[in-house]
Structures are given as structure tokens and as C-alpha cells.
Design a protein around this motif. Structure first.
Motif, short mmCIF file in Angstrom:
data_model
loop_
_atom_site.label_atom_id
_atom_site.label_comp_id
_atom_site.label_asym_id
_atom_site.label_seq_id
_atom_site.Cartn_x
_atom_site.Cartn_y
_atom_site.Cartn_z
N UNK A 61 -27.17 3.69 21.19
CA UNK A 61 -28.26 2.73 20.95
C UNK A 61 -29.59 3.35 21.39
N UNK A 62 -30.62 3.26 20.56
CA UNK A 62 -31.92 3.85 20.91
C UNK A 62 -32.74 3.02 21.89
N UNK A 63 -32.32 1.78 22.16
CA UNK A 63 -33.07 0.93 23.07
C UNK A 63 -32.79 1.30 24.52
N UNK A 64 -33.73 0.99 25.42
CA UNK A 64 -33.59 1.45 26.81
C UNK A 64 -33.30 0.33 27.81
N UNK A 65 -32.57 -0.69 27.37
CA UNK A 65 -32.20 -1.81 28.24
C UNK A 65 -31.49 -1.29 29.49
N UNK A 66 -32.00 -1.63 30.66
CA UNK A 66 -31.53 -1.02 31.90
C UNK A 66 -30.10 -1.40 32.27
N UNK A 67 -29.63 -2.54 31.75
CA UNK A 67 -28.29 -3.02 32.11
C UNK A 67 -27.19 -2.45 31.23
N UNK A 68 -27.54 -1.84 30.10
CA UNK A 68 -26.57 -1.63 29.03
C UNK A 68 -25.91 -0.26 29.03
N UNK A 69 -24.57 -0.26 28.98
CA UNK A 69 -23.81 0.98 28.93
C UNK A 69 -23.95 1.69 27.60
N UNK A 70 -24.38 0.98 26.55
CA UNK A 70 -24.41 1.55 25.21
C UNK A 70 -25.72 2.27 24.87
N UNK A 71 -26.69 2.21 25.78
CA UNK A 71 -27.97 2.86 25.54
C UNK A 71 -27.84 4.37 25.58
N UNK A 72 -28.45 5.04 24.60
CA UNK A 72 -28.45 6.52 24.57
C UNK A 72 -29.34 7.09 25.66
N UNK A 73 -30.16 6.25 26.29
CA UNK A 73 -31.03 6.70 27.39
C UNK A 73 -30.25 6.90 28.68
N UNK A 74 -29.04 6.34 28.76
CA UNK A 74 -28.26 6.40 29.99
C UNK A 74 -27.03 7.29 29.79
N UNK A 75 -26.47 7.72 30.90
CA UNK A 75 -25.32 8.63 30.85
C UNK A 75 -24.08 7.88 31.37
N UNK A 76 -23.43 7.18 30.45
CA UNK A 76 -22.24 6.42 30.79
C UNK A 76 -21.02 7.04 30.11
N UNK A 77 -19.86 6.55 30.46
CA UNK A 77 -18.62 7.14 29.97
C UNK A 77 -17.91 6.23 28.96
N UNK A 78 -18.66 5.52 28.14
CA UNK A 78 -18.04 4.60 27.19
C UNK A 78 -17.58 5.34 25.94
N UNK A 79 -16.65 4.72 25.24
CA UNK A 79 -16.21 5.23 23.94
C UNK A 79 -17.30 4.92 22.90
#
Length: 319
Positions: A61-79
Motif C-alpha cells: 500500500x502506498x499510504x503511510x498510515x502509522x498503524x497499518x501492517x500493509x503500508x509499503x512505508x513500513x517493514x513488516x512481515x505480512x504475506x
């Protein structure tokens, strides 16, 4: 004061923001919860409104919502994946119906699905409509009129677009889109005759006054369903170290929302799995009359059978 406001609402009146804040700060907790439950019983029936979601497109996701695991701005381990296969979506839909869940929504990551993608998801909805009796919902971002029209024609009756938090706090959590853009999407869907599901996440650093502000914004929009999510801090997101809010603060927020939104489905949703069974049961006696069941996008939800048992213990009709 609590008794006076409760009686006013039961008679068809309303609460003010200042009164709501005073109740949240000063009311005896057990009395506040009981009053909220009385309001719920007056304006809503005894059947719990149940729903489930399918993570139909995950991550990137290109949005930068601070709570969201799906944001490309964050480094999470989701599928991550582009779109769920139709056969898989239909299989999940059938299973949900067999378990007695009433509503089902496809949820896609991203600011909005593209015009070129809408037909694929509409095919899924049409197939679901042919093979189940589920009430179909959609959560696909900041859509325009033409995409919403296609979804409605494919059988979608309710559109979901969370405000997430109050207007006064939203820019602290997301800067790639605005809350007014969300409201524009909601109003467009309403003009097409679609029901609206919109709520938020509590525990993201906002205060009670801002939660009350959110509730009144939802009231002004005339939404019929309000998901109440509790922040589940995801490792790799900016809110991963946010301290959890207390059970009492969660229950007070739910009760105050019921005072502000007496006729609305207040739906306990994401994040509730971290709460004890007793706290979740208390929520069902403090204003909640809907549950999001099953998996919660990128985090595990509560078991459907466990939720059914919980609802019966709280006095709701069998699901």
C-alpha cells in the motif's frame, strides 16, 4: 447527571460533546455500562449483528498510515499478494455462511482499487451472490462514483470506509490522504443508496475528547455500522511500541459511543482478541451489538464458536 442524560436519550433526545466527556471522566463505571446497555436494548434488537472479512489484496500500500501492517512505508512481515483467486474467495464465503455469519466483505490494500481491477472483484461478488445468501460488503479504499456503481450492481449493499480517528488527530497518523477524502467517498456511496460502515481504531495516542469527536463525526455522516477496533501494535510500524490502553478505557469508550449513537450497530472488531473473555463479555453489556468474527486482515481474530458462546452468555439471541 448520568440518569438525566440516559432518560433524555431513551426519550429520543441527544447528548452533547461536553456531556459525553463529563460522563467519560466522572460517571461511576458500572452505572455507565448499565445505562449504555439499557439504551442499546431500547433501540436495537437482541440479535447480534455478525460479519467477517476476506483479505482480498494484501500489502504494497502506498499510504503511510502509522498503524497499518500493509503500508509499503513500513517493514513488516505480512504475506503480500495482488488479488485472491475467485475459487478461494467463494470457498471462504460458503464457510462463513455455514458458520452462521450474516455479512461478508472483501477488503483490499491500497489507496483505492484501479478501474481496471474493479471488474475482477465484481465477478467475485456476483458469484458470491449466486452461491450464498450473505449480505455483501466492500472495503476498497477511496473509490469514485463509477467504481461504486459497479460494486452496487454486482450485489454490494454496504460500503466500508473507516475514518480511523477524529479529524483533529488524523494528520498525526497519516499524511498521504485526508479524512475529508474518506468522507467524500462515504457521501458518494450514500448517494448511490449504499449503507455505510465506518469506525476507527482506539489506542493510537488520541485522547477521550478526540474519540468523542470521532463518534460525533460518524453521527453526522449517518453511518449504520461503527467498527470499534483496538490498536494491535504491529512490529515494523511506527506505532509498534504504543502502550496498550486499559480495559476500563476501552469499555468507557464503547459506552460513550452508545450514548452518542443509540441506534447504530457498534461492532467490536480488530484487536479484541487480546482482551480477556470477561472483558469482551462486559463489552457486549456496555453497548456493543455487533462482532467482526474470524481473521482480522493481518492478525488472528477470535474463533466463531467461541464468539457465539460469548454472545449467548451476554444475553443475545442464538446466532
Amino acid at each position: 447527571m448520568l440518569q438525566k442524560i440516559k432518560e433524555r436519550i431513551l426519550a429520543g433526545g441527544e447528548i452533547t460533546p461536553d456531556e459525553a466527556l463529563e460522563l467519560a471522566q466522572k460517571a461511576i463505571r458500572s452505572d455507565l455500562y448499565a445505562a449504555a446497555d439499557e439504551i442499546r436494548k431500547k433501540f436495537c434488537n437482541k440479535t447480534l449483528d455478525t460479519c467477517s472479512i476476506i483479505n482480498a489484496r494484501s500489502g504494497h500500500c502506498p499510504e503511510n498510515c502509522k498503524w497499518c501492517a500493509q503500508s509499503a512505508h513500513h517493514h513488516t512481515q505480512i504475506e503480500t499478494y495482488d488479488a485472491i483467486p475467485i475459487h478461494e474467495a467463494i470457498s471462504i464465503a460458503r464457510l462463513n455462511e455455514q458458520q452462521g455469519i450474516k455479512r461478508l466483505s472483501l477488503v483490499t490494500s491500497g489507496r483505492r482499487i484501479k478501474a481496471s481491477e474493479i471488474d475482477y472483484f465484481c465477478d467475485i461478488y456476483r458469484k458470491m451472490g449466486e452461491e450464498t445468501h450473505l449480505h455483501l460488503c466492500a472495503s476498497m479504499g477511496l473509490l469514485k462514483r463509477e467504481e461504486l456503481e459497479k460494486l452496487k450492481a454486482a450485489g454490494v449493499k454496504r460500503y466500508h470506509c473507516n475514518l480511523e480517528t477524529a479529524s483533529s488527530y488524523f494528520s498525526e497518523l497519516c499524511t498521504t490522504h485526508t479524512i475529508e477524502q474518506k468522507k467524500e467517498t462515504i457521501r458518494t456511496a450514500q448517494k448511490l443508496g449504499m449503507e455505510i460502515c465506518s469506525g476507527g481504531i482506539i489506542g493510537m495516542g488520541e485522547n477521550m475528547k478526540q474519540r468523542i469527536e470521532l463518534a460525533f463525526e460518524l453521527k453526522e455522516l449517518g453511518v449504520c455500522s461503527v467498527p470499534m477496533n483496538i490498536l494491535n501494535p504491529i512490529p515494523g510500524t511506527p506505532l509498534e511500541h504504543m502502550p496498550p490502553i486499559s480495559d476500563e478505557e476501552i469499555l468507557v469508550t464503547i459506552a460513550i459511543f452508545r450514548f452518542i449513537l443509540p441506534r447504530t450497530f457498534i461492532r467490536f472488531a480488530g484487536g479484541r482478541a487480546r482482551l480477556s473473555r470477561e472483558t469482551q463479555k462486559q463489552a457486549l453489556s456496555a453497548g456493543v451489538n455487533g462482532l467482526l468474527m474470524g481473521d482480522m486482515l493481518t492478525t488472528l481474530g477470535s474463533g466463531v464458536n467461541e464468539d457465539k458462546s460469548l454472545a449467548r452468555e451476554a444475553g443475545y439471541d442464538p446466532l
